[in-house]
Motif scaffolding. Structure first.
Motif, mmCIF file in Angstrom:
data_model
loop_
_atom_site.group_PDB
_atom_site.id
_atom_site.type_symbol
_atom_site.label_atom_id
_atom_site.label_comp_id
_atom_site.label_asym_id
_atom_site.label_seq_id
_atom_site.Cartn_x
_atom_site.Cartn_y
_atom_site.Cartn_z
ATOM 1 N N GLY A 161 15.738 14.675 -50.785
ATOM 2 C CA GLY A 161 17.157 15.014 -50.819
ATOM 3 C C GLY A 161 17.954 14.286 -49.758
ATOM 4 O O GLY A 161 19.065 13.807 -50.007
ATOM 5 N N GLN A 162 17.383 14.177 -48.567
ATOM 6 C CA GLN A 162 18.075 13.484 -47.477
ATOM 7 C C GLN A 162 18.267 12.004 -47.793
ATOM 8 O O GLN A 162 19.318 11.423 -47.492
ATOM 9 C CB GLN A 162 17.286 13.653 -46.174
ATOM 10 C CG GLN A 162 17.329 15.061 -45.604
ATOM 11 C CD GLN A 162 16.404 15.241 -44.420
ATOM 12 O OE1 GLN A 162 15.429 14.490 -44.252
ATOM 13 N NE2 GLN A 162 16.673 16.239 -43.593
ATOM 14 N N GLU A 163 17.252 11.403 -48.395
ATOM 15 C CA GLU A 163 17.350 9.979 -48.716
ATOM 16 C C GLU A 163 18.367 9.725 -49.828
ATOM 17 O O GLU A 163 19.097 8.729 -49.811
ATOM 18 C CB GLU A 163 15.972 9.437 -49.115
ATOM 19 C CG GLU A 163 15.005 9.313 -47.954
ATOM 20 C CD GLU A 163 15.547 8.395 -46.861
ATOM 21 O OE1 GLU A 163 15.771 7.200 -47.152
ATOM 22 O OE2 GLU A 163 15.755 8.879 -45.741
ATOM 23 N N ILE A 164 18.415 10.635 -50.805
ATOM 24 C CA ILE A 164 19.430 10.499 -51.863
ATOM 25 C C ILE A 164 20.822 10.604 -51.266
ATOM 26 O O ILE A 164 21.723 9.818 -51.577
ATOM 27 C CB ILE A 164 19.209 11.566 -52.958
ATOM 28 C CG1 ILE A 164 17.917 11.262 -53.737
ATOM 29 C CG2 ILE A 164 20.395 11.609 -53.917
ATOM 30 C CD1 ILE A 164 17.553 12.326 -54.755
ATOM 31 N N ASN A 165 21.016 11.585 -50.362
ATOM 32 C CA ASN A 165 22.319 11.756 -49.715
ATOM 33 C C ASN A 165 22.666 10.572 -48.822
ATOM 34 O O ASN A 165 23.831 10.174 -48.720
ATOM 35 C CB ASN A 165 22.332 13.046 -48.888
ATOM 36 C CG ASN A 165 22.354 14.293 -49.742
ATOM 37 O OD1 ASN A 165 22.818 14.276 -50.873
ATOM 38 N ND2 ASN A 165 21.836 15.389 -49.201
ATOM 39 N N VAL A 217 22.160 7.464 -49.176
ATOM 40 C CA VAL A 217 22.714 6.307 -49.889
ATOM 41 C C VAL A 217 23.952 6.689 -50.707
ATOM 42 O O VAL A 217 24.433 5.898 -51.522
ATOM 43 C CB VAL A 217 21.649 5.664 -50.803
ATOM 44 C CG1 VAL A 217 20.494 5.129 -49.984
ATOM 45 C CG2 VAL A 217 21.159 6.653 -51.866
ATOM 46 N N GLY A 218 24.444 7.908 -50.486
ATOM 47 C CA GLY A 218 25.665 8.322 -51.169
ATOM 48 C C GLY A 218 25.447 8.877 -52.558
ATOM 49 O O GLY A 218 26.398 9.045 -53.331
ATOM 50 N N ARG A 242 31.952 16.050 -47.232
ATOM 51 C CA ARG A 242 33.325 16.449 -46.949
ATOM 52 C C ARG A 242 33.742 15.937 -45.574
ATOM 53 O O ARG A 242 32.936 15.808 -44.661
ATOM 54 C CB ARG A 242 33.452 17.964 -47.018
ATOM 55 C CG ARG A 242 33.215 18.526 -48.397
ATOM 56 C CD ARG A 242 33.617 19.978 -48.470
ATOM 57 N NE ARG A 242 32.778 20.824 -47.630
ATOM 58 C CZ ARG A 242 32.934 22.138 -47.513
ATOM 59 N NH1 ARG A 242 33.893 22.740 -48.181
ATOM 60 N NH2 ARG A 242 32.133 22.840 -46.746
ATOM 61 N N GLU A 243 35.019 15.684 -45.437
ATOM 62 C CA GLU A 243 35.567 15.241 -44.159
ATOM 63 C C GLU A 243 35.384 16.341 -43.121
ATOM 64 O O GLU A 243 35.589 17.528 -43.388
ATOM 65 C CB GLU A 243 37.048 14.922 -44.347
ATOM 66 C CG GLU A 243 37.716 14.354 -43.120
ATOM 67 C CD GLU A 243 39.171 13.992 -43.373
ATOM 68 O OE1 GLU A 243 39.746 13.234 -42.579
ATOM 69 O OE2 GLU A 243 39.725 14.488 -44.393
ATOM 70 N N SER A 244 35.005 15.956 -41.916
ATOM 71 C CA SER A 244 34.818 16.939 -40.858
ATOM 72 C C SER A 244 36.160 17.544 -40.466
ATOM 73 O O SER A 244 37.226 16.923 -40.631
ATOM 74 C CB SER A 244 34.161 16.293 -39.638
ATOM 75 O OG SER A 244 35.067 15.411 -38.996
ATOM 76 N N LEU A 245 36.109 18.757 -39.917
ATOM 77 C CA LEU A 245 37.337 19.401 -39.462
ATOM 78 C C LEU A 245 37.981 18.603 -38.338
ATOM 79 O O LEU A 245 39.213 18.549 -38.220
ATOM 80 C CB LEU A 245 37.035 20.826 -38.999
ATOM 81 C CG LEU A 245 36.687 21.843 -40.096
ATOM 82 C CD1 LEU A 245 36.304 23.173 -39.468
ATOM 83 C CD2 LEU A 245 37.859 22.038 -41.057
#
Length: 369
Positions: free
Chosen positions: A47-51, A53-54, A231-234
């Motif tokens: 899951g981390q590797e998929i995330n 690369v976007g 998501r954009e950070s606060l």
């Protein structure tokens, strides 16, 4: 993977098929049921590797309640035939599942349900109404909690049946929410047939089945962020919408402190998820700890939405029009949608009851009968 898309498949469908071929739709499931047979740490790395690369894994969403709830419950309570028929199509995202649980007069007190299932030999005939059935109008299969013995105590005469949604006598009506979306439905069973081959667990013991199913649901809701999208950070959001100091910090000291406290809560939640997972030492059975994590995730998610709206000011409360960009329009909808998090999957108060009874050892004072 090779680029074998000849243009005949939409990109999302091709990506789903590739993930399914690898077993990554439900990576910890056994390979014979469409999974990859990975350990939980190995699945986390995938899951981390998929995330990284976007990318994202669409299969849990495409399967509806299948990967997170129905599949694990079939794995535990299902017959070999049920596992072989249902699990591979769930793991691949080819079949979407919904759940017929809540009724107009049986929400938090689910055991008060009235949907009846009459025994007709090799099948049941279902009559009754379900409500808040997520994705019922786009699902192919449904798992439903029904009353099979009205003479027993309300928890003892319940069974869990599965049936295709295209069966005669099944009707769905979407419910439009305040956020503008319609993910929930009213579902009606009017002499609908459910085969006994699709009775999950023993007859009249559906309460035990659904308790496990709901534990799996709470486990799946422990993440405070939405899966698949970054998501954009606060902090970055604040720099675009509110006044900042020369060093880039938020000028409003009170707002700055509240964002810091929220980020601390978010990190504490993530560390708690990691600790509970590590303490399980590979035991994938969910427990009452899922209720703690569900309530914690609810607090973090709702607090983030409130802060996002506050940062955007008047730009964060627009509903339509050219004066608002897509992110701003989505933010107000996410804020409205987020109000449901403390209700669905067992309300905040129900989770507290579970925590008080099963973790703190306090006496049972609710749900008698």
């Amino acid at each position: 993977m090779e680029d074998d898309n000849d243009g005949s498949l939409p990109d999302l469908e091709l990506w789903r098929q590739r993930l399914a071929d690898k077993g990554w739709g439900a990576p910890t499931w056994p390979t014979e049921y469409g999974g990859a047979g990975l350990s939980h740490p190995e699945a986390k790395v995938v899951g981390q590797e998929i995330n990284r690369v976007g990318g994202f894994n669409p299969i849990p969403a495409l399967a509806g309640m299948g990967v997170t709830m129905v599949g694990p419950t079939i794995m535990e309570y299902g017959t070999d035939d049920q596992k072989a028929r249902h699990l591979p199509s769930i793991a691949s995202g080819a079949v979407r599942w919904c759940l017929g649980l809540s009724e107009p007069n049986a929400g938090s007190d689910l055991a008060s349900l009235n949907t009846k299932a009459e025994d007709k030999g090799d099948h049941f005939i279902l009559n009754g109404q379900k409500v808040w059935t997520s994705g019922a109008h786009i699902s192919q299969w449904c798992g439903a909690l029904v009353r099979t013995d009205p003479d027993k105590k309300k928890r003892d005469g319940i069974s869990f049946v599965m049936l295709p949604m295209n069966r005669e006598g099944v009707e769905t009506r979407p419910i439009k929410l305040i956020s503008g979306a319609s993910p929930f439905c009213e579902t009606y069973f009017n002499n609908a047939r459910a085969d006994k081959a699709d009775l999950l667990g023993p007859l009249n013991q559906g309460w035990s089945v659904v308790k496990r199913l709901l534990q799996h649901e709470r486990q799946s809701q422990t993440s405070a962020s939405s899966g698949g999208t970054k998501r954009e950070s606060l902090q970055d959001l604040a720099k675009r919408y509110v006044e900042t100091n020369a060093d880039g910090s938020i000028a409003d000291a009170d707002l700055r402190s509240r964002i810091i406290l929220h980020l601390m809560d978010d990190q504490a939640h993530k560390l708690t998820v990691g600790r509970i997972t590590a303490e399980a030492r590979g035991n994938v059975e969910v427990s009452a700890a899922a209720s703690i994590l569900k309530n914690s995730a609810t607090n973090v998610s709702q607090a983030r939405s409130e802060l996002s709206l506050e940062l955007m000011g008047s730009q964060g409360i627009g509903w339509e029009g050219d004066d608002f960009n897509e992110q701003e329009l989505n933010t107000v909808r996410e804020w409205l949608w987020g109000k449901a998090i403390s209700i669905y999957g067992g309300s905040f108060e129900v989770q507290n009851n579970i925590i008080s009874k099963n973790i703190l050892g306090l006496p049972e004072t609710t749900q008698k009968g």
